[in-house]
Design an enzyme around this catalytic site. Structure first.
Site, PDB file in Angstrom:
ATOM      1  N   GLU A  30       0.818  -1.217   0.000  1.00 55.08           N
ATOM      2  CA  GLU A  30       0.000   0.000   0.000  1.00 55.08           C
ATOM      3  C   GLU A  30       0.854   1.271   0.000  1.00 55.08           C
ATOM      4  O   GLU A  30       1.794   1.414   0.775  1.00 55.08           O
ATOM      5  CB  GLU A  30      -0.927   0.023   1.220  1.00 55.08           C
ATOM      6  N   LYS A  89      -8.408  -1.005   1.347  1.00 54.64           N
ATOM      7  CA  LYS A  89      -9.268  -1.729   2.283  1.00 54.64           C
ATOM      8  C   LYS A  89      -9.973  -2.816   1.489  1.00 54.64           C
ATOM      9  O   LYS A  89     -10.515  -2.559   0.411  1.00 54.64           O
ATOM     10  CB  LYS A  89     -10.320  -0.826   2.930  1.00 54.64           C
TER      11      LYS A  89
END
Length: 407
Positions: A210, A226
């Site tokens: 990420e 997410k």
């Protein structure tokens, strides 16, 4: 390019940061410290409102920088004792792409830097992990389920809408070799925004998929992540899992809430009307998991530096919740360990007006002086979640790291 660097060449260096930027097809290695401080330093804005780092700068923000940005506290001490923010000017920078390797160094350091590069791309020794880690959970499953139920009570009361809740595990590993371990971790996870960080006896082995923030001039890009599914070796099953994630209303809701928080954060330092969602809930495959990622862009105001954007958006939306401050209060009230560097960022800024910071997840932290080693993983808690399934997601993320370090 002759493959990954030989990590053994870094063994005598007491301060360094390796960062991979897979979407740019390059990596950067920052070595040593000419100077350091609590934040990177930037020039005055040019005629286009662009702030540039005065020199290459690399470093970290630990999660508890939040306490300096908001009226917040932390119950637990960080067992690794990371400074909340530390940024260094390196002695030299090695930049690798598929076509070439470039050394960035001041004239006084050039010869030594060239010698270092010869070691960096010399033959790698045949080493393995001397010790398999014996992990012990800091939060047992039953306690975790109680914590999640408490968070869901807060959600039902309208106190919060979403919160990232984490559990950690630790090991005593005085014989752990972080250099051999990181080589194996990077090879087996192929993490897009991986990092290998050393500050004295403290090591961070980060297989992060990420990105937090990316800067090009006044343009800033954020990519909150997410939503998770495991990968399968069976192609048809793997495709089914990806499609399941793409259409999961709960996972999409978590991602969209993180997007909304990030949009709000960036709007504080951006030109009016410039914040845009370029990609929403895209499912991307990684070595061990599928992840749902969104992309937000904005143009910084002419009076806002990249560091202002970091402060406005930190800690990142994907690792906190909504509303953000209340979520961080509940994180501190219920989690059993300080996050430390986990949920923070490792990154750099450069004199050409670019910079990149990751999210410190899927990360083994190790103190070579004490042997203390930790691994923390988490998931998003919402009104629609199943606490037992959230526990399994935390375990899945932990296994992606533990298995990569295995035989």
């Amino acid at each position: 390019m002759p493959g990954w660097p030989c990590w053994e060449a870094l063994r005598e260096e007491r301060a360094f940061l390796f960062r991979r930027l897979a979407d740019q097809g390059r990596w950067l290695l920052f070595v040593g410290e000419r100077s350091w401080g609590s934040k990177p330093r930037f020039s005055h804005a040019d005629d286009h409102g662009v702030y540039r780092a005065l020199d290459w700068s690399y470093g970290h923000c630990a999660y508890d920088l939040k306490n300096e940005l908001e009226t917040l506290v932390t119950r637990h001490p960080d067992p690794f004792g990371y400074p909340t923010s530390r940024w260094s000017v390196p002695r030299w920078v090695v930049e690798g792409t598929p076509d070439r390797v470039v050394l960035h160094a001041h004239a006084a350091d050039l010869e030594e830097g060239l010698g270092f590069c010869r070691q960096l791309f010399g033959p790698a020794p045949s080493t393995g992990l001397d010790q398999q880690l014996d992990w012990a959970l800091d939060t047992p499953r039953d306690r975790y389920l109680q914590q999640v139920e408490s968070l869901m009570d807060h959600i039902q009361l309208g106190d919060i809408y979403e919160v990232n809740h984490c559990v950690s595990r630790h090991a005593h590993a005085p014989g752990f070799d972080p250099f051999a371990a990181f080589g194996k971790l990077l090879e087996r996870t192929d993490a897009a925004f991986a990092a290998f960080h050393r500050m004295g006896d403290r090591f961070g082995l980060c297989a992060s998929p990420e990105r937090f923030l990316h800067f090009v001039g006044r343009r800033v890009i954020a990519q909150p992540m997410k939503g998770t599914r495991p990968r399968s070796r069976d192609a048809a099953e793997d495709a089914r899992l990806a499609q399941e994630l793409a259409h999961d209303a709960k996972e999409r809701g978590e991602n969209i809430m993180a997007v909304d928080v990030m949009r709000n954060d960036l709007a504080r330092v951006s030109s009016p009307g410039s914040v845009a969602v370029e990609e929403l809930c895209a499912v991307r495959p990684h070595a061990r998991v599928h992840q749902m990622t969104s992309t937000i862009s904005a143009e910084l105001r002419s009076d806002a530096t990249p560091w202002d954007a970091v402060r406005a958006a930190f800690p990142m939306a994907s690792m906190t919740g909504a509303p953000k401050i209340r979520a961080m209060e509940l994180i501190d009230a219920l989690e059993d360990r300080a996050r430390g560097l986990f949920s923070g960022t490792l990154g750099h800024f450069s004199p050409d007006g670019t910079g990149d910071l990751n999210v410190v997840i899927r990360t083994v932290l190790h103190d070579a002086a004490t042997g203390h080693t930790s691994l923390t993983t988490g998931s998003a808690i919402t009104a629609a979640c199943d606490p037992a399934a959230e526990w399994e997601e935390c375990e899945l993320k932990a296994r992606s790291v533990i298995d990569a370090l295995g035989p």
